[in-house]
Scaffold this motif. Structure first.
Motif, PDB file in Angstrom:
ATOM      1  N   GLY A   1       0.807  -1.216   0.000  1.00  0.00           N
ATOM      2  CA  GLY A   1       0.000   0.000   0.000  1.00  0.00           C
ATOM      3  C   GLY A   1       0.835   1.259   0.000  1.00  0.00           C
ATOM      4  O   GLY A   1       0.323   2.363   0.155  1.00  0.00           O
ATOM      5  N   GLU A   2       2.139   1.114  -0.183  1.00  0.00           N
ATOM      6  CA  GLU A   2       3.048   2.264  -0.277  1.00  0.00           C
ATOM      7  C   GLU A   2       4.277   1.837  -1.071  1.00  0.00           C
ATOM      8  O   GLU A   2       4.464   0.659  -1.371  1.00  0.00           O
ATOM      9  CB  GLU A   2       3.452   2.751   1.120  1.00  0.00           C
ATOM     10  N   VAL A   3       5.129   2.804  -1.392  1.00  0.00           N
ATOM     11  CA  VAL A   3       6.239   2.530  -2.290  1.00  0.00           C
ATOM     12  C   VAL A   3       7.516   2.171  -1.549  1.00  0.00           C
ATOM     13  O   VAL A   3       8.349   1.439  -2.064  1.00  0.00           O
ATOM     14  CB  VAL A   3       6.477   3.737  -3.236  1.00  0.00           C
ATOM     15  N   THR A   4       7.733   2.644  -0.348  1.00  0.00           N
ATOM     16  CA  THR A   4       9.012   2.441   0.319  1.00  0.00           C
ATOM     17  C   THR A   4       8.969   1.280   1.311  1.00  0.00           C
ATOM     18  O   THR A   4       7.924   0.697   1.579  1.00  0.00           O
ATOM     19  CB  THR A   4       9.461   3.722   1.042  1.00  0.00           C
ATOM     20  N   GLY A   5      10.147   0.948   1.853  1.00  0.00           N
ATOM     21  CA  GLY A   5      10.233  -0.075   2.889  1.00  0.00           C
ATOM     22  C   GLY A   5      10.005  -1.485   2.392  1.00  0.00           C
ATOM     23  O   GLY A   5       9.403  -2.312   3.076  1.00  0.00           O
ATOM     24  N   SER A   6      10.507  -1.806   1.206  1.00  0.00           N
ATOM     25  CA  SER A   6      10.262  -3.126   0.624  1.00  0.00           C
ATOM     26  C   SER A   6      10.951  -4.215   1.443  1.00  0.00           C
ATOM     27  O   SER A   6      12.176  -4.233   1.558  1.00  0.00           O
ATOM     28  CB  SER A   6      10.784  -3.156  -0.817  1.00  0.00           C
TER      29      SER A   6
ATOM     30  N   PHE B   1      12.020   2.626   5.071  1.00  0.00           N
ATOM     31  CA  PHE B   1      10.880   3.487   4.777  1.00  0.00           C
ATOM     32  C   PHE B   1      11.388   4.916   4.626  1.00  0.00           C
ATOM     33  O   PHE B   1      12.268   5.362   5.366  1.00  0.00           O
ATOM     34  CB  PHE B   1       9.841   3.423   5.897  1.00  0.00           C
ATOM     35  N   GLN B   2      10.809   5.669   3.700  1.00  0.00           N
ATOM     36  CA  GLN B   2      11.225   7.044   3.443  1.00  0.00           C
ATOM     37  C   GLN B   2      10.003   7.945   3.359  1.00  0.00           C
ATOM     38  O   GLN B   2       8.961   7.538   2.847  1.00  0.00           O
ATOM     39  CB  GLN B   2      12.019   7.119   2.135  1.00  0.00           C
ATOM     40  N   GLY B   3      10.148   9.172   3.889  1.00  0.00           N
ATOM     41  CA  GLY B   3       9.084  10.151   3.749  1.00  0.00           C
ATOM     42  C   GLY B   3       8.329  10.470   5.020  1.00  0.00           C
ATOM     43  O   GLY B   3       7.242   9.947   5.245  1.00  0.00           O
ATOM     44  N   GLY B   4       8.904  11.342   5.890  1.00  0.00           N
ATOM     45  CA  GLY B   4       8.160  11.848   7.038  1.00  0.00           C
ATOM     46  C   GLY B   4       8.328  11.027   8.314  1.00  0.00           C
ATOM     47  O   GLY B   4       9.007  10.005   8.356  1.00  0.00           O
ATOM     48  N   ARG B   5       7.674  11.517   9.371  1.00  0.00           N
ATOM     49  CA  ARG B   5       7.819  10.933  10.707  1.00  0.00           C
ATOM     50  C   ARG B   5       7.257   9.515  10.781  1.00  0.00           C
ATOM     51  O   ARG B   5       7.798   8.650  11.464  1.00  0.00           O
ATOM     52  CB  ARG B   5       7.120  11.826  11.739  1.00  0.00           C
ATOM     53  N   GLU B   6       6.163   9.253  10.080  1.00  0.00           N
ATOM     54  CA  GLU B   6       5.584   7.918  10.105  1.00  0.00           C
ATOM     55  C   GLU B   6       6.572   6.886   9.585  1.00  0.00           C
ATOM     56  O   GLU B   6       6.681   5.774  10.112  1.00  0.00           O
ATOM     57  CB  GLU B   6       4.299   7.877   9.262  1.00  0.00           C
ATOM     58  N   ALA B   7       7.334   7.271   8.551  1.00  0.00           N
ATOM     59  CA  ALA B   7       8.355   6.371   8.015  1.00  0.00           C
ATOM     60  C   ALA B   7       9.423   6.088   9.069  1.00  0.00           C
ATOM     61  O   ALA B   7       9.877   4.945   9.212  1.00  0.00           O
ATOM     62  CB  ALA B   7       8.984   6.978   6.763  1.00  0.00           C
ATOM     63  N   SER B   8       9.823   7.103   9.814  1.00  0.00           N
ATOM     64  CA  SER B   8      10.833   6.919  10.856  1.00  0.00           C
ATOM     65  C   SER B   8      10.358   5.921  11.899  1.00  0.00           C
ATOM     66  O   SER B   8      11.126   5.063  12.357  1.00  0.00           O
ATOM     67  CB  SER B   8      11.165   8.260  11.520  1.00  0.00           C
ATOM     68  N   ASN B   9       9.102   6.010  12.275  1.00  0.00           N
ATOM     69  CA  ASN B   9       8.558   5.074  13.267  1.00  0.00           C
ATOM     70  C   ASN B   9       8.562   3.636  12.735  1.00  0.00           C
ATOM     71  O   ASN B   9       8.873   2.690  13.465  1.00  0.00           O
ATOM     72  CB  ASN B   9       7.141   5.485  13.663  1.00  0.00           C
ATOM     73  N   LYS B  10       8.230   3.455  11.466  1.00  0.00           N
ATOM     74  CA  LYS B  10       8.225   2.118  10.876  1.00  0.00           C
ATOM     75  C   LYS B  10       9.635   1.526  10.824  1.00  0.00           C
ATOM     76  O   LYS B  10       9.821   0.326  10.991  1.00  0.00           O
ATOM     77  CB  LYS B  10       7.622   2.156   9.469  1.00  0.00           C
ATOM     78  N   ASN B  11      10.624   2.388  10.586  1.00  0.00           N
ATOM     79  CA  ASN B  11      12.001   1.901  10.531  1.00  0.00           C
ATOM     80  C   ASN B  11      12.478   1.356  11.871  1.00  0.00           C
ATOM     81  O   ASN B  11      13.420   0.564  11.924  1.00  0.00           O
ATOM     82  CB  ASN B  11      12.938   3.023  10.072  1.00  0.00           C
ATOM     83  N   LEU B  12      11.835   1.784  12.942  1.00  0.00           N
ATOM     84  CA  LEU B  12      12.233   1.353  14.291  1.00  0.00           C
ATOM     85  C   LEU B  12      11.455   0.130  14.770  1.00  0.00           C
ATOM     86  O   LEU B  12      11.751  -0.412  15.833  1.00  0.00           O
ATOM     87  CB  LEU B  12      12.046   2.511  15.287  1.00  0.00           C
ATOM     88  N   GLU B  13      10.476  -0.319  13.992  1.00  0.00           N
ATOM     89  CA  GLU B  13       9.673  -1.475  14.407  1.00  0.00           C
ATOM     90  C   GLU B  13      10.529  -2.743  14.472  1.00  0.00           C
ATOM     91  O   GLU B  13      11.384  -2.957  13.612  1.00  0.00           O
ATOM     92  CB  GLU B  13       8.526  -1.710  13.416  1.00  0.00           C
ATOM     93  N   PRO B  14      10.276  -3.598  15.465  1.00  0.00           N
ATOM     94  CA  PRO B  14      10.986  -4.882  15.510  1.00  0.00           C
ATOM     95  C   PRO B  14      10.432  -5.832  14.461  1.00  0.00           C
ATOM     96  O   PRO B  14       9.287  -5.719  14.028  1.00  0.00           O
ATOM     97  CB  PRO B  14      10.695  -5.401  16.924  1.00  0.00           C
TER      98      PRO B  14
END
Length: 471
Positions: A10-15, A37-50
């Motif tokens: 459902g999005e382009v980044t974070g494959s 993930f790239q693009g804004g604060r929500e992306a930063s939070n996803k990058n930190l997910e375990p």
């Protein structure tokens, strides 16, 4: 077999796709891509997910190509305990030696800049998070194993991997994975990675695959058609000629790997064909400089027209005044140029790197032109410019957008809807399941419907992030 989609759903980044298989009565897990993930604060939070499983429980990672939205969290994965091999092509590995250290550097630079502003009382909100260090990049790079196009390798009993050329960027691959689970026939899973356009600059056409049971296909531009190369060239000509006539600068945010080299080849070829006069071009990105040198090294993997263009330029170096900027002081000096310059700089979505400084200096002047040549993720600065923002915040200051903004879509390294459907037609019979990923929901939905209607394939799924699917 199960596939869990941890990103690019459902999005382009974070494959990143987590695959579970059962071989010799033992459950194994591996990843296809592990992108940022790239693009804004929500992306930063996803990058930190375990991860859903412990990193040390992964057997291996298959990497389709070097772009950060597919590779960018690999150092974090290794630092968290993943010890297995990471499989990719030779050219992808060489690009990663450029891209991943730069990613670590940018993260640290963003944090240090924010800390300085915080001390001056000019920073609000949370500080940026560094996802990994340069030392952790080196650790990840030590875990790579190279597999060339067309070479089949048994990764474990009952599981084979082969890479085919995806035609997207240097080294980009389609991952063909054959799995024979306990007591079951061999099942073929094909992960497209990012599929390139047929007839595009630099890269050969993507390879076709004859058979698959499961296909995971990208859909970045699944809802639209790109302009043809001739139309793209004409747009470039018009923007450059009108901007130079107005004594302005042309600023081109461009991904350092792939896009920058495409733009250079197009500009040189337009001068070669006398469609543009002598040009002054600055490439302000150390990473793009290194990637351009690597592109020359892999001359034999370029398409024939690009080989011809490069050969001509080497004999006519004065035709284009092409300069590669090395240090920060040289980069700052470009801000003194008020007209006549074409400046190509990273990052491609305008969110980091030297391009942000060039935008801050050139956006307020109406005689300048900003040329957007690639996909801009939701939440990115580039997306706000494309969406006609009249002002943007850069380095904590509001900057008026007076320069003209031009979107040139024909340069995309991604296949458009027609290109994706053409690639799917290469399968001799319908796969049992098709997962449509790596596209915003509208794009993925349109492509999925086209696959159902035009190809008459029935089981086409747009996966939800973090959901698992039986295959």
């Amino acid at each position: 077999m199960k596939i869990q989609f941890l990103g690019a759903a459902g999005e382009v980044t974070g494959s990143r796709h987590l695959v579970e298989v059962k071989l010799a009565h033992i459950v194994h897990h591996f990843m296809v891509d592990y992108g940022m993930f790239q693009g804004g604060r929500e992306a930063s939070n996803k990058n930190l997910e375990p991860m859903p499983i412990a990193p040390q429980d992964l057997d291996f990672v298959v990497l389709t190509h070097a772009h950060i939205d597919h590779s960018g969290l690999l150092p974090r994965l290794c630092a968290q305990g993943f010890k297995g091999p990471i499989y990719c092509t030779k050219a992808t590995y060489e690009l990663l030696k450029i891209l991943l250290p730069d990613s670590a550097h940018l993260q640290l630079a963003d944090l240090e800049r924010a800390e300085r502003k915080m001390k001056l009382g000019k920073w609000r909100g949370e500080l940026p998070v560094t996802l990994y260090s340069r030392e952790e990049v080196d650790l990840a790079l030590s875990q790579f194993e190279v597999l060339e196009y067309g070479q089949s390798r048994e990764l474990m009993p009952g599981l084979h991997l082969q890479f085919q050329n995806a035609g997207h960027i240097l080294g980009s691959a389609i991952a063909v994975i054959d799995v024979q689970e306990d007591g079951a026939p061999t099942k073929r899973c094909v992960f497209s990675g990012d599929i390139g356009m047929k007839g595009k600059v630099l890269m050969p056409d993507p390879d076709l695959i004859a058979k698959a049971d499961v296909v995971v296909i990208e859909s970045t531009y699944g809802d639209r058609l790109h302009r043809g190369l001739s139309e793209t060239e004409q747009e470039f000509i018009e923007v450059i000629q009108s901007t130079m006539a107005n004594q302005g600068n042309v600023i081109i945010p461009a991904f350092a790997v792939g896009r920058t080299q495409e733009i250079l080849f197009i500009l040189i070829d337009l001068v070669r064909r006398k469609l543009l006069p002598h040009l002054s071009v600055w490439v302000d990105s150390p990473m793009a400089t290194a990637a351009t040198q690597l592109t020359e090294h892999y001359f034999s993997q370029l398409d024939s027209h690009s080989q011809s263009t490069l050969s001509w330029y080497k004999k006519n170096l004065s035709a284009v005044d092409l300069r590669f900027i090395a240090d920060v002081e040289e980069s700052k000096a470009l801000n003194k140029i008020k007209g006549g310059a074409i400046i190509i700089s990273a990052s491609g979505m305008c969110d980091a790197g030297r391009i942000v400084h060039h935008l801050a200096n050139n956006l307020p002047r109406a005689q300048n032109a900003i040329v957007i040549t690639g996909f801009q993720a939701y939440g990115s600065l580039g997306r706000r410019l494309v969406d006609k923002a009249t002002k943007v915040k850069l380095f904590g200051e509001e900057v008026a957008v007076r320069a003209s903004i031009h979107t040139i879509g024909g340069l995309s390294a991604h296949a458009d809807q027609a290109g994706l459907l053409d690639w799917l037609r290469g399968f001799q019979s319908p796969p049992k399941t098709v997962f449509v990923v790596h596209g915003e929901l509208e794009s993925a939905s349109v492509l999925a419907q086209c696959i159902r209607e035009e190809l008459s394939w029935k089981n086409v799924i747009i996966p939800e992030r973090l959901h698992s699917y039986n295959c």
